[in-house]
Design a protein around this motif. Structure first.
Motif, mmCIF file in Angstrom:
data_model
loop_
_atom_site.group_PDB
_atom_site.id
_atom_site.type_symbol
_atom_site.label_atom_id
_atom_site.label_comp_id
_atom_site.label_asym_id
_atom_site.label_seq_id
_atom_site.Cartn_x
_atom_site.Cartn_y
_atom_site.Cartn_z
ATOM 1 N N CYS A 8 0.776 -1.255 -0.096
ATOM 2 C CA CYS A 8 -0.009 0.006 0.023
ATOM 3 C C CYS A 8 0.809 1.110 0.057
ATOM 4 N N ALA A 10 1.359 3.456 2.388
ATOM 5 C CA ALA A 10 1.880 3.600 3.558
ATOM 6 C C ALA A 10 3.210 2.553 3.693
ATOM 7 N N CYS A 38 -3.921 -0.752 7.198
ATOM 8 C CA CYS A 38 -4.604 0.786 7.053
ATOM 9 C C CYS A 38 -5.880 0.782 6.279
#
Ligand code: ZN
Length: 146
Positions: A8, A10, A38
């Motif tokens: 992802c 992040a 997340c």
């Protein structure tokens, strides 16, 4: 099935299984993929590892445990096996590593019918038995005189 390593935005990495690359593209385009950590749907493919079912590797001949040492064989049995060896050596032709090849030739009528002996791998023996060749495994003990 294809296993994709996904990441992802992040930086969380996780695995995703898809029926094919098109299925991944489709799900990614429709924002159906989400990071389990997340929840963002901003997910990209990190790298790909195709899931291939492989046959279990055969244990190489040399990796097999060694047969028990001759010393562990009772003397009477050893003497009997030495007689078998002597009998075979006196009456049969030593074809060495070509045993499987020669045995098959004789069986198929391409070779002179005679008694032979030699070495063969377990695989070769299995094949010969499947072909209907009469073979016998003999414990090859050291000669009585040697
Ligand atoms: Zn994440």
């Amino acid at each position: 099935m294809i296993c994709y390593q996904l990441r992802c935005d992040a930086g969380h990495e996780f695995e995703g299984w898809f029926p094919g690359s098109a299925a991944f593209d489709d799900q990614a385009r429709r924002n159906l993929l989400s990071c389990p950590q997340c929840g963002t749907s901003d997910v990209v493919r990190a790298l790909m590892a195709p899931a291939v079912r492989t046959a279990p590797a055969r244990v190489p001949e040399t990796a097999r445990p060694a047969p028990p040492a001759g010393a562990a064989i009772p003397a009477a049995m050893m003497a009997a096996m030495q007689r078998v060896r002597q009998y075979v050596e006196e009456r049969c032709e030593n074809v060495g590593d070509k045993f499987a090849e020669e045995a098959l030739k004789i069986h198929q009528g391409d070779g002179e019918r005679r008694g032979i002996y030699g070495r063969a791998s377990e695989e070769d023996c299995d094949r010969l038995v499947e072909e209907g060749v009469e073979i016998m495994a003999i414990p090859w003990v050291p000669r009585a005189d040697g």
